[in-house]
Motif scaffolding. Structure first.
Motif, PDB file in Angstrom:
ATOM      1  N   ARG A 308      60.070 -90.178 132.902  1.00  0.00           N
ATOM      2  CA  ARG A 308      58.872 -90.652 132.210  1.00  0.00           C
ATOM      3  C   ARG A 308      58.842 -90.152 130.770  1.00  0.00           C
ATOM      4  O   ARG A 308      59.324 -89.058 130.461  1.00  0.00           O
ATOM      5  N   MET A 309      58.273 -90.952 129.904  1.00  0.00           N
ATOM      6  CA  MET A 309      58.039 -90.538 128.528  1.00  0.00           C
ATOM      7  C   MET A 309      56.725 -91.161 128.062  1.00  0.00           C
ATOM      8  O   MET A 309      56.299 -92.199 128.587  1.00  0.00           O
ATOM      9  N   LYS A 310      56.075 -90.499 127.118  1.00  0.00           N
ATOM     10  CA  LYS A 310      54.756 -90.947 126.682  1.00  0.00           C
ATOM     11  C   LYS A 310      54.629 -90.734 125.171  1.00  0.00           C
ATOM     12  O   LYS A 310      54.091 -89.722 124.717  1.00  0.00           O
ATOM     13  N   PRO A 311      55.112 -91.683 124.364  1.00  0.00           N
ATOM     14  CA  PRO A 311      54.953 -91.555 122.906  1.00  0.00           C
ATOM     15  C   PRO A 311      53.476 -91.494 122.534  1.00  0.00           C
ATOM     16  O   PRO A 311      52.631 -92.112 123.173  1.00  0.00           O
ATOM     17  N   ASP A 312      53.180 -90.756 121.458  1.00  0.00           N
ATOM     18  CA  ASP A 312      51.783 -90.637 121.015  1.00  0.00           C
ATOM     19  C   ASP A 312      51.208 -91.975 120.570  1.00  0.00           C
ATOM     20  O   ASP A 312      50.029 -92.258 120.786  1.00  0.00           O
ATOM     21  N   PHE A 313      52.064 -92.805 119.943  1.00  0.00           N
ATOM     22  CA  PHE A 313      51.568 -94.052 119.343  1.00  0.00           C
ATOM     23  C   PHE A 313      52.651 -95.114 119.425  1.00  0.00           C
ATOM     24  O   PHE A 313      53.773 -94.900 118.957  1.00  0.00           O
ATOM     25  N   VAL A 314      52.313 -96.248 120.047  1.00  0.00           N
ATOM     26  CA  VAL A 314      53.230 -97.392 120.086  1.00  0.00           C
ATOM     27  C   VAL A 314      52.481 -98.610 119.566  1.00  0.00           C
ATOM     28  O   VAL A 314      51.360 -98.896 120.005  1.00  0.00           O
ATOM     29  N   LEU A 315      53.090 -99.317 118.622  1.00  0.00           N
ATOM     30  CA  LEU A 315      52.497-100.508 118.035  1.00  0.00           C
ATOM     31  C   LEU A 315      53.191-101.735 118.611  1.00  0.00           C
ATOM     32  O   LEU A 315      54.422-101.811 118.660  1.00  0.00           O
ATOM     33  N   TYR A 316      52.374-102.698 119.058  1.00  0.00           N
ATOM     34  CA  TYR A 316      52.896-103.935 119.646  1.00  0.00           C
ATOM     35  C   TYR A 316      52.575-105.111 118.732  1.00  0.00           C
ATOM     36  O   TYR A 316      51.484-105.186 118.155  1.00  0.00           O
ATOM     37  N   GLY A 317      53.514-106.028 118.631  1.00  0.00           N
ATOM     38  CA  GLY A 317      53.299-107.236 117.856  1.00  0.00           C
ATOM     39  C   GLY A 317      52.456-108.237 118.623  1.00  0.00           C
ATOM     40  O   GLY A 317      52.070-108.004 119.775  1.00  0.00           O
ATOM     41  N   ASP A 319      53.385-110.794 119.977  1.00  0.00           N
ATOM     42  CA  ASP A 319      54.121-111.272 121.149  1.00  0.00           C
ATOM     43  C   ASP A 319      54.126-110.258 122.284  1.00  0.00           C
ATOM     44  O   ASP A 319      54.727-110.489 123.334  1.00  0.00           O
ATOM     45  N   GLY A 320      53.464-109.096 122.088  1.00  0.00           N
ATOM     46  CA  GLY A 320      53.396-108.080 123.128  1.00  0.00           C
ATOM     47  C   GLY A 320      54.623-107.203 123.225  1.00  0.00           C
ATOM     48  O   GLY A 320      54.751-106.399 124.162  1.00  0.00           O
ATOM     49  N   VAL A 321      55.535-107.309 122.246  1.00  0.00           N
ATOM     50  CA  VAL A 321      56.768-106.512 122.233  1.00  0.00           C
ATOM     51  C   VAL A 321      56.575-105.323 121.292  1.00  0.00           C
ATOM     52  O   VAL A 321      56.026-105.479 120.196  1.00  0.00           O
ATOM     53  N   PRO A 322      57.017-104.118 121.682  1.00  0.00           N
ATOM     54  CA  PRO A 322      56.895-102.957 120.787  1.00  0.00           C
ATOM     55  C   PRO A 322      57.593-103.212 119.457  1.00  0.00           C
ATOM     56  O   PRO A 322      58.722-103.719 119.422  1.00  0.00           O
ATOM     57  N   CYS A 323      56.902-102.883 118.354  1.00  0.00           N
ATOM     58  CA  CYS A 323      57.512-103.069 117.035  1.00  0.00           C
ATOM     59  C   CYS A 323      57.559-101.776 116.223  1.00  0.00           C
ATOM     60  O   CYS A 323      58.196-101.739 115.164  1.00  0.00           O
ATOM     61  N   ALA A 324      56.906-100.695 116.667  1.00  0.00           N
ATOM     62  CA  ALA A 324      56.974 -99.410 115.962  1.00  0.00           C
ATOM     63  C   ALA A 324      56.512 -98.310 116.908  1.00  0.00           C
ATOM     64  O   ALA A 324      55.711 -98.546 117.822  1.00  0.00           O
ATOM     65  N   VAL A 325      57.020 -97.099 116.673  1.00  0.00           N
ATOM     66  CA  VAL A 325      56.647 -95.945 117.497  1.00  0.00           C
ATOM     67  C   VAL A 325      56.494 -94.729 116.591  1.00  0.00           C
ATOM     68  O   VAL A 325      57.206 -94.585 115.592  1.00  0.00           O
ATOM     69  N   ALA A 326      55.532 -93.854 116.934  1.00  0.00           N
ATOM     70  CA  ALA A 326      55.300 -92.639 116.142  1.00  0.00           C
ATOM     71  C   ALA A 326      54.882 -91.509 117.061  1.00  0.00           C
ATOM     72  O   ALA A 326      54.291 -91.724 118.120  1.00  0.00           O
ATOM     73  N   ASP A 327      55.191 -90.289 116.643  1.00  0.00           N
ATOM     74  CA  ASP A 327      54.769 -89.070 117.326  1.00  0.00           C
ATOM     75  C   ASP A 327      54.205 -88.111 116.288  1.00  0.00           C
ATOM     76  O   ASP A 327      54.780 -87.957 115.200  1.00  0.00           O
ATOM     77  N   ALA A 328      53.078 -87.472 116.624  1.00  0.00           N
ATOM     78  CA  ALA A 328      52.465 -86.491 115.729  1.00  0.00           C
ATOM     79  C   ALA A 328      52.877 -85.096 116.164  1.00  0.00           C
ATOM     80  O   ALA A 328      52.811 -84.762 117.353  1.00  0.00           O
TER      81      ALA A 328
END
Length: 419
Positions: A308-317, A319-328
């Protein structure tokens, strides 16, 4: 070893700074063990001098008082944040309520430079603004035994309890009252702050006045879950006060009793505070763009869904597909910069989400923005540094700059064929 040196008299208070070097202070052993058990600070006994402990503050800031049950000895530990307390409360306020008054100066910490006095002052001022026009009223579902019929009769309860008797009557009705969830939360927060040592006398006097205003509201029993409230147009004047009150009551308070000791106080975890601020501010930056932001978004690294993994922030376009990810990442740096393990973690996120770029957002220290191209993978890892000591408008402008870079990432990802 200094065998001839006896125990050192204990101090009454200890002042530490977040992530500062270790200091050696005289403490009762029971108090030192309590600080270590409650994970308030890193605490270890001095092997050479009886009665002295080595203390180092981590990411928790605020104040706690430890009381020994047998001797009633008290030691207060105050931990000062690296950032000014006004900046700390901006981070807190914006993460709780981005549309609130935190940015334009309506929320003041007055002359208080320590976390607990500033918190108590801010909560009291917001409660005063909320209830100044009178306590909010609303409908509360009530069930009771009465001599007259009001609302509807609880037939099952009437039969079970009264065995065919006409009176008294088991009834249920909606009562228009001030004894509602919103007022109960405010009362609980005020009473929690009044129990904490270290609240200035004048602030304590004003908090007592607020408690008197809320005296007819039923208290929340300590240990019970906090009742949920929903922001609406009807309770809009309570919003800022309720957000702060919940921050006081949501478990960030230290109120433990390891080994029979009592620990009273309030601590903020700067790791959590920074993470909440960054993710909420990024979500606000993308509001209205057609993209969807998800915080603490669960995924799996492997095809078998075992890791399992849990990024702090995932941005979806759209179309519902992930387009960016960030961690603080709010943490102490190494001398030569940020930990390499953060890069490995972000590389795993990008690989699992099918992204060509990932973004790590830090509280600024001695390392500035950097970007690392991963060999043989075609993945670019960004490290952004936010200066928390600048004005709120400038800090939010920096967040928007990170969001723009993430938008560029999304466009590049969308134009890159997936393997």
């Amino acid at each position: 070893m200094n065998a001839g040196i006896g125990p050192v008299p204990a101090v009454e208070s200890v002042d530490l700074v977040e992530h500062a070097p270790t200091v050696s202070v005289p403490l009762p052993d029971a108090v030192g063990r309590a600080l270590a058990a409650a994970r308030i600070v890193d605490a270890t006994p001095d092997p050479y001098t009886p009665g002295r402990w080595s203390l180092r503050a981590g990411s928790k800031v605020g104040a706690v008082t430890v009381t020994a049950p047998d001797t009633s000895e008290q030691v207060t530990v105050r931990i000062t944040p690296k950032v000014h307390v006004t900046r700390l409360f901006f981070l807190l306020g914006h993460s709780l309520d981005p549309k609130g008054p935190w940015r334009d100066g309506q929320v003041s910490v007055a002359e208080h430079s320590e976390v607990l006095p500033a918190l108590a002052h801010t909560v009291e001022r917001q409660v005063d603004r909320a209830v100044r026009q009178g306590l909010l009223q609303g409908y509360r579902a009530t069930e009771e035994t009465a001599l007259v019929v009001r609302g509807r009769i609880r037939e099952a309860e009437q039969i079970r309890r009264r065995f065919g008797m006409t009176l008294p009557v088991e009834v249920a009705y909606d009562e228009f009252t001030t004894d509602i969830t919103e007022n109960r939360i405010l009362r609980a927060a005020v009473e929690r702050l009044l129990r904490l040592p270290g609240v200035p006398r004048e602030v304590r006097r004003r908090l007592s006045h607020q408690r008197f205003r809320l005296a007819d509201v039923s208290p929340i029993v300590r240990g019970q879950p906090l009742p949920a409230w929903q922001p609406t147009r009807l309770n809009s004047r309570y919003h800022h006060a309720l957000h702060l009150a919940c921050a006081v009551l949501d478990g960030a308070s230290a109120e433990h009793a390891p080994g029979g000791l009592r620990v009273d106080g309030f601590l903020f975890d700067m790791n959590k505070l920074f993470e909440d601020f960054v993710t909420v501010a990024l979500r606000e930056a993308f509001r209205g763009t057609g993209r969807t932001a998800r915080l603490q978004d669960p995924h799996h690294l492997d095809s078998a869904a075992a890791i399992r993994m849990k990024p702090d922030f995932v941005l979806y376009g759209e179309d519902g597909v992930p387009c960016a990810v960030a961690d603080a990442k709010y943490k102490a740096e190494k001398r030569d910069g940020y930990p390499d393990s953060d890069l490995y973690q972000m590389l795993a996120y990008c690989t699992a989400l099918g992204l060509r770029e990932g973004h790590l957002v830090y509280a600024k220290g001695n390392a500035s923005h950097a970007a690392h191209q991963v060999r043989h993978a075609g993945i670019l890892l960004h490290q952004h540094a936010l200066d928390l000591d600048q004005e709120p408008s400038a800090l939010l402008a920096d967040i928007e700059a990170v969001a723009r870079r993430m938008t560029d990432t999304g466009l590049r990802t969308a134009n890159t064929p997936r393997v």
